[in-house]
Write a protein that holds these residues in place. Sequence first.
Motif, short mmCIF file in Angstrom:
data_model
loop_
_atom_site.label_atom_id
_atom_site.label_comp_id
_atom_site.label_asym_id
_atom_site.label_seq_id
_atom_site.Cartn_x
_atom_site.Cartn_y
_atom_site.Cartn_z
N ALA B 79 1.22 -0.99 0.07
CA ALA B 79 0.14 -0.49 -0.48
C ALA B 79 0.41 1.25 0.18
CB ALA B 79 -0.73 -0.12 1.09
N TYR B 105 -5.00 0.24 11.01
CA TYR B 105 -6.00 0.70 11.30
C TYR B 105 -7.06 0.67 9.87
CZ TYR B 105 -3.85 3.53 6.65
OH TYR B 105 -3.01 4.42 6.51
N LEU B 106 -7.90 0.89 10.22
CA LEU B 106 -9.79 0.33 9.77
C LEU B 106 -9.70 1.43 8.61
CD1 LEU B 106 -10.97 -2.04 11.93
CD2 LEU B 106 -9.80 -2.77 10.28
N LYS B 107 -10.49 0.88 7.20
CA LYS B 107 -11.41 1.87 6.52
C LYS B 107 -11.87 1.42 5.58
CE LYS B 107 -9.06 4.36 3.22
NZ LYS B 107 -8.06 5.47 2.78
N THR B 108 -12.95 1.43 4.76
CA THR B 108 -14.10 1.41 3.71
C THR B 108 -13.56 2.31 2.35
OG1 THR B 108 -15.69 3.13 4.98
CG2 THR B 108 -15.07 0.46 5.42
N GLY B 109 -13.77 1.30 1.36
CA GLY B 109 -13.68 2.39 -0.20
C GLY B 109 -14.61 1.47 -0.72
N ARG B 110 -14.39 2.10 -2.36
CA ARG B 110 -14.99 1.36 -3.01
C ARG B 110 -15.18 -0.77 -2.94
NH1 ARG B 110 -13.52 5.73 -6.52
NH2 ARG B 110 -15.19 6.13 -7.80
N SER B 111 -13.61 -0.55 -2.68
CA SER B 111 -13.45 -2.01 -3.16
C SER B 111 -13.94 -2.80 -1.69
CB SER B 111 -12.04 -2.76 -2.80
OG SER B 111 -10.88 -1.67 -2.30
N PHE B 116 -5.15 -2.11 6.97
CA PHE B 116 -3.85 -0.91 7.26
C PHE B 116 -3.12 -1.11 8.08
CE2 PHE B 116 -3.88 1.09 2.98
CZ PHE B 116 -5.21 1.67 2.76
N GLY B 145 -16.44 -10.26 -3.36
CA GLY B 145 -17.72 -11.10 -3.88
C GLY B 145 -17.94 -11.45 -1.97
N LYS B 146 -17.11 -11.07 -0.79
CA LYS B 146 -17.49 -11.52 0.26
C LYS B 146 -18.41 -10.11 0.37
CE LYS B 146 -14.57 -14.60 2.34
NZ LYS B 146 -13.79 -15.34 3.28
#
Lengths: 209, 146
Positions: B79, B105-111, B116, B145-146
């Motif tokens: 990354a 840390y955690l994050k959300t995105g398009r995928s 991280f 797919g999850k």
Amino acid sequence: MILDLHTHSIKSDDGRAKVPNYCQWIRAREIPIDGFVLTEHRQFDAESDYSSLAAKFDLCILKASEVETEYGHVLVFGVTDALLSAFDFGDIHLPLKRVVEACAAHGAVPVPCHPGRKRVGMQAHVGEFGVPEGIRIVEIYNGGSRDQEDQIAQTMANELGYLGIGGSDAHIVSHIGRCATRFPGPIGNTAELVEALRAEDFEALTFRT
Amino acid sequence: MDIEALKEEFLHKDFDEQTFEIDADDVVNFALACGEVAPRYTDPGHPDFQAPPTFASSFQAGRRMPEGFPKIPGLGMDAGKAASLKYPIRPGVPLVGRTHLHDIYLKTGRSGPMTFLVMRMELYDPDGVQVATADTSVVIRERPGK
């Protein structure tokens, strides 16, 4: 007055732009905005002081935040110490209801951003969770949108009666000002921005070609 | 995955130490590969000859993760890297690299959801002066797919 309401600097983990370089770019390229709002991911950058930079470049530089909820990402304008204590900005599983209620209690304005984006946009979750209460404004122009994401956002806003703002969602210097929001009067600080958003008199703009 | 528990157990604890010899040819080759043209990076005879700042990111720790660190399910990918230079890195001056887990840390995105991990190597000269830091980020994203 035109402000880009959605930008990120190197304070965000994925931001690659330094704020002085945003300012230089805006002036060198004559980007038609009067300022921008830094909406760092999952945090509020309380420590940075951009007042001298704003004066040097004659730009309005304000700070807000972008938090993460079950409805996707949400911009929060009007962050205060009290609001920072109301919920954990770093939590990626924030209930939108909690964010909305905290904003209402502490004089802030929540704005779901890139709502047409899959996974992290509000429209993708309305079917599962229903239409959220307390939302008046969504971002209908986002500089990072792909394909039909902005169209999906605009359609949703029309159907649900939301007002729309624009922001570039810039993470690199050359993307600032791709989208923005026009306000009828001057804005010089966060309180005035919040007041202007609450007045519901603004227009989303896109400069993407 | 309890990120706070992982942070408590693993963050900011050195888990690896390596000594690196800096070779002038390696510096030149690295500089040329990066497109550098400044003689201080490409000419060993230059009075201020030194490695380009991003050279700090080329050092590898002996371990990728702290011992006992749990496997986080998902697809792992590089990354990005970030180097911060305090003093020039020069051939002939060996460096000691100590590595610790610097952030999780955690994050959300398009995928979808992502975790991280940021490994930080701190580089010290023989006098114990910190010369540079080099961060290596790894992202672990939920399988499609999850």
